[in-house]
Design a protein around this motif. Structure first.
Motif, PDB file in Angstrom:
ATOM      1  N   GLU A   1       4.687   6.875   2.122  1.00  8.65           N
ATOM      2  CA  GLU A   1       3.345   7.406   2.333  1.00  8.65           C
ATOM      3  C   GLU A   1       2.324   6.336   1.969  1.00  8.65           C
ATOM      4  OE1 GLU A   1       2.190  10.549  -0.276  1.00  8.65           O
ATOM      5  OE2 GLU A   1       0.458  11.131   0.945  1.00  8.65           O
TER       6      GLU A   1
ATOM      7  N   TYR B   1      -1.919   4.901   2.016  1.00  5.61           N
ATOM      8  CA  TYR B   1      -3.194   5.396   1.510  1.00  5.61           C
ATOM      9  C   TYR B   1      -3.880   6.343   2.494  1.00  5.61           C
ATOM     10  CZ  TYR B   1      -2.797   1.848  -2.135  1.00  5.61           C
ATOM     11  OH  TYR B   1      -2.378   1.083  -3.189  1.00  5.61           O
ATOM     12  N   ASP B   2      -3.454   6.317   3.760  1.00  3.31           N
ATOM     13  CA  ASP B   2      -4.013   7.231   4.749  1.00  3.31           C
ATOM     14  C   ASP B   2      -3.275   8.566   4.777  1.00  3.31           C
ATOM     15  OD1 ASP B   2      -2.449   5.768   7.740  1.00  3.31           O
ATOM     16  OD2 ASP B   2      -1.629   6.430   5.819  1.00  3.31           O
ATOM     17  N   GLN B   3      -2.398   8.789   3.799  1.00  6.41           N
ATOM     18  CA  GLN B   3      -1.635  10.029   3.657  1.00  6.41           C
ATOM     19  C   GLN B   3      -0.702  10.280   4.835  1.00  6.41           C
ATOM     20  OE1 GLN B   3      -4.935  12.815   2.919  1.00  6.41           O
ATOM     21  NE2 GLN B   3      -4.415  12.770   0.749  1.00  6.41           N
ATOM     22  N   THR B   4      -0.280   9.219   5.462  1.00  2.00           N
ATOM     23  CA  THR B   4       0.675   9.295   6.575  1.00  2.00           C
ATOM     24  C   THR B   4       1.986   8.649   6.147  1.00  2.00           C
ATOM     25  OG1 THR B   4      -1.085   9.209   8.229  1.00  2.00           O
ATOM     26  CG2 THR B   4       1.142   8.606   8.946  1.00  2.00           C
TER      27      THR B   4
ATOM     28  N   SER C   1       0.833  -1.205   0.000  1.00  2.00           N
ATOM     29  CA  SER C   1       0.000   0.000   0.000  1.00  2.00           C
ATOM     30  C   SER C   1       0.874   1.264   0.000  1.00  2.00           C
ATOM     31  CB  SER C   1      -0.919  -0.006   1.216  1.00  2.00           C
ATOM     32  OG  SER C   1      -1.713  -1.177   1.237  1.00  2.00           O
TER      33      SER C   1
ATOM     34  N   ARG D   1       5.434   6.767   7.062  1.00  2.28           N
ATOM     35  CA  ARG D   1       6.006   5.890   8.079  1.00  2.28           C
ATOM     36  C   ARG D   1       7.340   5.343   7.580  1.00  2.28           C
ATOM     37  NH1 ARG D   1       0.563   4.778   7.779  1.00  2.28           N
ATOM     38  NH2 ARG D   1      -0.640   4.961   9.717  1.00  2.28           N
TER      39      ARG D   1
END
Length: 120
Positions: A100, A102-105, A27, A107
């Motif tokens: 990045e 799909y939650d626009q975060t 993802s 990690r």
């Protein structure tokens, strides 16, 4: 879910070359910085090389002029070309990618590590 798979480690004589790869899948929306670290036995994990999303690179002094980091954004892959290897380059090498989802975060994810052994 994001997976990182490293490859390319092995045993090489001093003066030889190896090319490490680290491919990310899952993802992924985008990848910011891509880094290579290494950890020798009994020592801390240290940053070896970095490449930004724009292609800017930076290297540890100990590998400047011998190692080259590159990336293929279409393949979500980072490479580390290692030339003129020395016994002191012996370590487990890890990739670390700032990804990045799909939650626009963003990690950070670590690869599983690949052993590089340089014999004298």
């Amino acid at each position: 879910q994001v997976q990182l798979v490293e490859s390319g480690g092995g045993l090489v004589q001093a003066g030889g070359s190896l090319r490490l790869s680290c491919a990310a899948s899952g993802s992924i929306v985008s990848i910011n910085a891509m880094d290579w670290y290494r950890q020798a036995p009994g020592k801390q994990r240290r940053l070896v090389a970095t490449i930004t999303s724009g292609g800017r690179t930076n290297y540890a002094d100990s590998v400047k002029g011998r190692f080259t980091i590159s990336r293929d954004n279409a393949k979500n892959t980072v490479y580390l070309q290692m030339n003129s290897l020395k016994p002191e380059d012996t370590a487990v090498y890890y990739c670390n990618l700032d990804i990045e989802g799909y939650d626009q975060t963003y990690r950070h994810y670590w690869g599983q590590g690949t052993q590089v052994t340089v014999s004298s």
